[in-house]
Design an enzyme around this catalytic site. Structure first.
Site, PDB file in Angstrom:
ATOM      1  N   GLY A   8       0.830  -1.208   0.000  1.00 24.40           N
ATOM      2  CA  GLY A   8       0.000   0.000   0.000  1.00 24.40           C
ATOM      3  C   GLY A   8       0.858   1.248   0.000  1.00 24.40           C
ATOM      4  NE  ARG A  11      -5.022   5.275  -2.535  1.00 26.89           N
ATOM      5  CZ  ARG A  11      -5.954   5.249  -1.579  1.00 26.89           C
ATOM      6  NH1 ARG A  11      -6.071   6.266  -0.739  1.00 26.89           N
ATOM      7  NH2 ARG A  11      -6.761   4.224  -1.462  1.00 26.89           N
ATOM      8  CG  ASP A  59      -6.185  -8.347  -2.826  1.00 27.44           C
ATOM      9  OD1 ASP A  59      -5.843  -8.042  -1.663  1.00 27.44           O
ATOM     10  OD2 ASP A  59      -7.331  -8.742  -3.125  1.00 27.44           O
ATOM     11  CB  SER A 138      -4.919   1.734  14.140  1.00 22.79           C
ATOM     12  OG  SER A 138      -5.714   2.805  14.611  1.00 22.79           O
ATOM     13  CE1 TYR A 151      -8.087   0.503   9.921  1.00 24.31           C
ATOM     14  CE2 TYR A 151      -8.337   1.523  12.061  1.00 24.31           C
ATOM     15  CZ  TYR A 151      -7.643   1.381  10.877  1.00 24.31           C
ATOM     16  OH  TYR A 151      -6.500   2.119  10.665  1.00 24.31           O
ATOM     17  CB  ALA A 153     -11.478  -7.147  15.273  1.00 26.43           C
TER      18      ALA A 153
HETATM   19  P1  NAP Z   1      -4.867   5.193   2.402  1.00 28.47           P
HETATM   20  O1  NAP Z   1      -4.469   6.602   2.116  1.00 28.47           O
HETATM   21  O2  NAP Z   1      -6.296   4.799   2.219  1.00 28.47           O
HETATM   22  O3  NAP Z   1      -3.929   4.217   1.515  1.00 28.47           O
HETATM   23  C1  NAP Z   1      -4.113   2.838   1.568  1.00 28.47           C
HETATM   24  C2  NAP Z   1      -3.065   2.147   0.720  1.00 28.47           C
HETATM   25  O4  NAP Z   1      -3.286   0.732   0.793  1.00 28.47           O
HETATM   26  C3  NAP Z   1      -3.159   2.510  -0.746  1.00 28.47           C
HETATM   27  O5  NAP Z   1      -1.867   2.494  -1.301  1.00 28.47           O
HETATM   28  C4  NAP Z   1      -3.987   1.366  -1.327  1.00 28.47           C
HETATM   29  O6  NAP Z   1      -3.761   1.149  -2.712  1.00 28.47           O
HETATM   30  C5  NAP Z   1      -3.449   0.207  -0.522  1.00 28.47           C
HETATM   31  N1  NAP Z   1      -4.335  -0.948  -0.478  1.00 28.47           N
HETATM   32  C6  NAP Z   1      -5.633  -0.997  -0.096  1.00 28.47           C
HETATM   33  N2  NAP Z   1      -6.106  -2.257  -0.198  1.00 28.47           N
HETATM   34  C7  NAP Z   1      -5.074  -3.023  -0.654  1.00 28.47           C
HETATM   35  C8  NAP Z   1      -4.922  -4.395  -0.965  1.00 28.47           C
HETATM   36  N3  NAP Z   1      -5.942  -5.259  -0.838  1.00 28.47           N
HETATM   37  N4  NAP Z   1      -3.724  -4.833  -1.417  1.00 28.47           N
HETATM   38  C9  NAP Z   1      -2.689  -3.967  -1.564  1.00 28.47           C
HETATM   39  N5  NAP Z   1      -2.773  -2.667  -1.285  1.00 28.47           N
HETATM   40  C10 NAP Z   1      -3.948  -2.190  -0.838  1.00 28.47           C
HETATM   41  O7  NAP Z   1      -4.500   4.780   3.905  1.00 28.47           O
HETATM   42  P2  NAP Z   1      -3.548   5.513   4.984  1.00 28.47           P
HETATM   43  O8  NAP Z   1      -4.375   6.461   5.755  1.00 28.47           O
HETATM   44  O9  NAP Z   1      -2.297   5.965   4.331  1.00 28.47           O
HETATM   45  O10 NAP Z   1      -3.243   4.280   5.963  1.00 28.47           O
HETATM   46  C11 NAP Z   1      -2.096   3.449   5.813  1.00 28.47           C
HETATM   47  C12 NAP Z   1      -2.068   2.474   6.966  1.00 28.47           C
HETATM   48  O11 NAP Z   1      -2.030   3.195   8.202  1.00 28.47           O
HETATM   49  C13 NAP Z   1      -3.306   1.580   7.049  1.00 28.47           C
HETATM   50  O12 NAP Z   1      -2.938   0.282   7.485  1.00 28.47           O
HETATM   51  C14 NAP Z   1      -4.158   2.260   8.095  1.00 28.47           C
HETATM   52  O13 NAP Z   1      -5.033   1.367   8.724  1.00 28.47           O
HETATM   53  C15 NAP Z   1      -3.084   2.761   9.042  1.00 28.47           C
HETATM   54  N6  NAP Z   1      -3.509   3.879   9.892  1.00 28.47           N
HETATM   55  C16 NAP Z   1      -3.915   5.059   9.352  1.00 28.47           C
HETATM   56  C17 NAP Z   1      -4.299   6.095  10.202  1.00 28.47           C
HETATM   57  C18 NAP Z   1      -4.734   7.424   9.693  1.00 28.47           C
HETATM   58  O14 NAP Z   1      -5.078   8.280  10.513  1.00 28.47           O
HETATM   59  N7  NAP Z   1      -4.716   7.667   8.391  1.00 28.47           N
HETATM   60  C19 NAP Z   1      -4.286   5.909  11.576  1.00 28.47           C
HETATM   61  C20 NAP Z   1      -3.878   4.683  12.082  1.00 28.47           C
HETATM   62  C21 NAP Z   1      -3.482   3.677  11.238  1.00 28.47           C
HETATM   63  P3  NAP Z   1      -4.919   1.535  -3.825  1.00 28.47           P
HETATM   64  O15 NAP Z   1      -5.075   3.023  -3.760  1.00 28.47           O
HETATM   65  O16 NAP Z   1      -4.377   1.057  -5.100  1.00 28.47           O
HETATM   66  O17 NAP Z   1      -6.147   0.817  -3.361  1.00 28.47           O
END
Ligand code: NAP
Length: 241
Positions: A8, A11, A59, A138, A151, A153
């Site tokens: 992932g 972005r 994926d 998280s 989420y 869990a």
């Molecule tokens: P995001 O902007 O939604 O980006 C998600 C990334 O994961 C994208 O590159 C997406 O690619 C990829 N992805 C989604 N489903 C996938 C799959 N099945 N196989 C491979 N790649 C996949 O998320 P984010 O906010 O940067 O979060 C990144 C991580 O940090 C996540 O694990 C999230 O739970 C964790 N997190 C985030 C926050 C927050 O406040 N943002 C807080 C705590 C934890 P595509 O665009 O191609 O789908």
């Protein structure tokens, strides 16, 4: 040159982690699931640091796609030294209205995806007697959150997974840690209503939302030799929330 794979990484937080590890001198591989142009952009940003960088569509919840991804990264860049399990999704809703499909999708990508990628990475790491695996959990996996039972869990599961795998492979030179971000400004959190964001802000002692860079700094540290005596830990990056 060492190789880092960021799932992932196209972005959000994953992109900034990929760039940060590129700036630290790692050759970079990232995967994405749907948005190819974002993945291309990340790769261009990484290459500016003078390293090799590649992207793949995979994926993380599919064993076949994960296996193919690791084979391709190995043949083009070499075995993975640092794995960042960052790919994650949300499908929020109150339990009473949460469908089985929405529960399964979140657990499949966030938790099973980390299991599959870690399993695929660990053989070469054991053979080379070095490796660092960092999973992005998280604060919600620690504290829980109404509307995010699936989420939370999946993210709590990642913590148990991290601590267990750390115990299994420490003697083989593989370190396994997790980073637990709080509220980080990304597309995932931009979707939240303003009143929810204001409520979060009141609970953050450092009085600001986190940036992807705040998470990437900790990942860079855990990936590095500076963290060579750290395994099985969960580092919270929450501004004190
Ligand atoms: P995001 O902007 O939604 O980006 C998600 C990334 O994961 C994208 O590159 C997406 O690619 C990829 N992805 C989604 N489903 C996938 C799959 N099945 N196989 C491979 N790649 C996949 O998320 P984010 O906010 O940067 O979060 C990144 C991580 O940090 C996540 O694990 C999230 O739970 C964790 N997190 C985030 C926050 C927050 O406040 N943002 C807080 C705590 C934890 P595509 O665009 O191609 O789908």
């Amino acid at each position: 040159m060492s190789v880092a794979l960021v799932t992932g990484g196209s972005r959000g937080i994953g992109r900034v982690i990929a760039e940060k590890l590129a700036s630290a001198g790692f050759n970079i591989a990232i995967c994405y699931s749907g948005n190819e142009s974002a993945a291309q952009e990340t790769i261009e940003l990484c290459k500016k640091h003078g390293v090799q960088a590649m992207y793949l569509k995979a994926d993380v919840s599919s064993e076949a796609e994960v296996s193919e991804m690791f084979a391709q990264v190995k043949s083009l860049l070499g075995p993975v030294d640092v794995l960042v399990n960052n790919a994650g999704v949300t499908k929020d809703g109150l339990l009473i209205r949460m469908s089985e499909a929405d529960f399964e999708k979140v657990v499949d990508i966030n938790l099973k995806g980390t299991f599959l990628c870690t399993k695929a990475a660990i053989k070469d790491m054991m053979k080379n007697r070095k490796g660092s695996i960092i999973s992005i959990t998280s604060i919600v996996g620690v504290q829980g959150n109404a509307g995010q039972a699936n989420y939370a869990a999946s993210k709590a599961g990642l913590i148990g997974f991290t601590k267990s795998v750390a115990r299994e492979y420490g003697a083989k030179g593989v370190r396994v840690n997790a980073v637990a971000p709080g509220f980080i400004q990304t597309a995932m959190t931009d979707e939240l209503p303003e009143n929810v964001k204001e409520d979060y802000l009141k609970r953050i002692p450092l009085n600001r939302f986190g940036q992807a860079e705040d998470v990437a700094n900790v990942v860079e540290f855990l990936a590095s030799e500076k963290a060579s005596y750290i395994t099985g830990q969960v580092v919270e990056v929450t501004g004190g929330m």
